[in-house]
Design a protein around this motif. Sequence first.
Motif, PDB file in Angstrom:
ATOM      1  N   UNK A  76       0.828  -1.204   0.000  1.00  0.00           N
ATOM      2  CA  UNK A  76       0.000   0.000   0.000  1.00  0.00           C
ATOM      3  C   UNK A  76       0.867   1.262   0.000  1.00  0.00           C
ATOM      4  N   UNK A  77       1.900   1.284   0.828  1.00  0.00           N
ATOM      5  CA  UNK A  77       2.760   2.473   0.867  1.00  0.00           C
ATOM      6  C   UNK A  77       3.547   2.638  -0.428  1.00  0.00           C
ATOM      7  N   UNK A  78       3.968   1.542  -1.037  1.00  0.00           N
ATOM      8  CA  UNK A  78       4.707   1.625  -2.306  1.00  0.00           C
ATOM      9  C   UNK A  78       3.801   2.127  -3.435  1.00  0.00           C
ATOM     10  N   UNK A  79       2.566   1.674  -3.459  1.00  0.00           N
ATOM     11  CA  UNK A  79       1.627   2.130  -4.489  1.00  0.00           C
ATOM     12  C   UNK A  79       1.328   3.617  -4.296  1.00  0.00           C
ATOM     13  N   UNK A  80       1.167   4.039  -3.042  1.00  0.00           N
ATOM     14  CA  UNK A  80       0.937   5.462  -2.768  1.00  0.00           C
ATOM     15  C   UNK A  80       2.137   6.299  -3.202  1.00  0.00           C
ATOM     16  N   UNK A  81       3.340   5.801  -2.962  1.00  0.00           N
ATOM     17  CA  UNK A  81       4.557   6.509  -3.380  1.00  0.00           C
ATOM     18  C   UNK A  81       4.604   6.631  -4.899  1.00  0.00           C
ATOM     19  N   UNK A  83       2.113  11.831 -10.094  1.00  0.00           N
ATOM     20  CA  UNK A  83       1.498  13.156 -10.017  1.00  0.00           C
ATOM     21  C   UNK A  83       2.556  14.244 -10.219  1.00  0.00           C
ATOM     22  N   UNK A  84       3.702  14.080  -9.555  1.00  0.00           N
ATOM     23  CA  UNK A  84       4.799  15.039  -9.716  1.00  0.00           C
ATOM     24  C   UNK A  84       5.298  15.046 -11.154  1.00  0.00           C
ATOM     25  N   UNK A  85       5.354  13.875 -11.751  1.00  0.00           N
ATOM     26  CA  UNK A  85       5.804  13.774 -13.133  1.00  0.00           C
ATOM     27  C   UNK A  85       4.846  14.533 -14.063  1.00  0.00           C
ATOM     28  N   UNK A  86       3.561  14.359 -13.839  1.00  0.00           N
ATOM     29  CA  UNK A  86       2.565  15.052 -14.669  1.00  0.00           C
ATOM     30  C   UNK A  86       2.683  16.568 -14.496  1.00  0.00           C
ATOM     31  N   UNK A  87       2.880  17.022 -13.279  1.00  0.00           N
ATOM     32  CA  UNK A  87       3.042  18.462 -13.022  1.00  0.00           C
ATOM     33  C   UNK A  87       4.272  19.004 -13.745  1.00  0.00           C
ATOM     34  N   UNK A  88       5.365  18.291 -13.646  1.00  0.00           N
ATOM     35  CA  UNK A  88       6.604  18.754 -14.278  1.00  0.00           C
ATOM     36  C   UNK A  88       6.523  18.705 -15.799  1.00  0.00           C
ATOM     37  N   UNK A 138      11.487   9.889 -13.051  1.00  0.00           N
ATOM     38  CA  UNK A 138      11.414   8.674 -13.873  1.00  0.00           C
ATOM     39  C   UNK A 138      12.192   7.522 -13.253  1.00  0.00           C
ATOM     40  N   UNK A 139      13.387   7.812 -12.753  1.00  0.00           N
ATOM     41  CA  UNK A 139      14.204   6.777 -12.106  1.00  0.00           C
ATOM     42  C   UNK A 139      13.544   6.289 -10.819  1.00  0.00           C
ATOM     43  N   UNK A 140      12.958   7.211 -10.063  1.00  0.00           N
ATOM     44  CA  UNK A 140      12.265   6.827  -8.827  1.00  0.00           C
ATOM     45  C   UNK A 140      11.044   5.960  -9.116  1.00  0.00           C
ATOM     46  N   UNK A 141      10.331   6.266 -10.182  1.00  0.00           N
ATOM     47  CA  UNK A 141       9.175   5.449 -10.563  1.00  0.00           C
ATOM     48  C   UNK A 141       9.635   4.034 -10.909  1.00  0.00           C
ATOM     49  N   UNK A 142      10.715   3.935 -11.677  1.00  0.00           N
ATOM     50  CA  UNK A 142      11.267   2.625 -12.039  1.00  0.00           C
ATOM     51  C   UNK A 142      11.676   1.851 -10.789  1.00  0.00           C
ATOM     52  N   UNK A 143      12.344   2.527  -9.860  1.00  0.00           N
ATOM     53  CA  UNK A 143      12.774   1.878  -8.613  1.00  0.00           C
ATOM     54  C   UNK A 143      11.572   1.435  -7.787  1.00  0.00           C
ATOM     55  N   UNK A 202       8.530   0.758  -8.877  1.00  0.00           N
ATOM     56  CA  UNK A 202       7.860  -0.365  -9.537  1.00  0.00           C
ATOM     57  C   UNK A 202       8.607  -1.675  -9.293  1.00  0.00           C
ATOM     58  N   UNK A 203       9.935  -1.620  -9.256  1.00  0.00           N
ATOM     59  CA  UNK A 203      10.722  -2.822  -8.948  1.00  0.00           C
ATOM     60  C   UNK A 203      10.441  -3.267  -7.509  1.00  0.00           C
ATOM     61  N   UNK A 204      10.309  -2.299  -6.618  1.00  0.00           N
ATOM     62  CA  UNK A 204       9.996  -2.618  -5.218  1.00  0.00           C
ATOM     63  C   UNK A 204       8.609  -3.259  -5.117  1.00  0.00           C
ATOM     64  N   UNK A 205       7.656  -2.722  -5.860  1.00  0.00           N
ATOM     65  CA  UNK A 205       6.304  -3.291  -5.863  1.00  0.00           C
ATOM     66  C   UNK A 205       6.353  -4.738  -6.357  1.00  0.00           C
ATOM     67  N   UNK A 206       7.144  -4.980  -7.395  1.00  0.00           N
ATOM     68  CA  UNK A 206       7.291  -6.332  -7.937  1.00  0.00           C
ATOM     69  C   UNK A 206       7.858  -7.280  -6.883  1.00  0.00           C
ATOM     70  N   UNK A 207       8.887  -6.831  -6.165  1.00  0.00           N
ATOM     71  CA  UNK A 207       9.490  -7.647  -5.109  1.00  0.00           C
ATOM     72  C   UNK A 207       8.479  -7.948  -4.006  1.00  0.00           C
ATOM     73  N   UNK A 208       7.711  -6.940  -3.631  1.00  0.00           N
ATOM     74  CA  UNK A 208       6.711  -7.119  -2.575  1.00  0.00           C
ATOM     75  C   UNK A 208       5.654  -8.126  -3.029  1.00  0.00           C
TER      76      UNK A 208
END
Length: 124
Positions: A23-28, A34-39, A83-88, A90-96
């Motif tokens: 849940x916390x990883x999905x929220x992150x 959201x930040x990506x869309x703003x930028x 972008x790098x944080x999103x990739x990281x 998503x990898x964490x979500x996969x591991x979880x």
Amino acid sequence: MEQDQKKLQELSEALQKFQDDMQSAVEARQRLESQQAENRAVQKEFKSLAEDADIYRLVGPVLLKQDKSEANSTVDGRLDFIGKEITRTEARIQDIQQGSEKKRMDLMQLQQKMQVAAQGQANG
């Protein structure tokens, strides 16, 4: 039997922790998207501005004038980082998900074992 009950409790708690982590990883990831869309919106605005347009950056309570190329560079850098944080993330979500699935399987196997043992005692 008591040992199996204890193991069942431990597996249930571990599974709950995986669910909380998920849940916390999905929220992150949602915050990052959201930040990506703003930028990206800011980047699009910069492209529509004239080269000599004034750009101001909010620093605390003060607006500071900023060079367009510097502002572009800052936004591009932010987008790269996000972008790098999103990739990281998503990898964490996969591991979880993988860890959660393993715990779920362990839990199901233990429950089946306990059911077979309970049926054996009832029949015996």
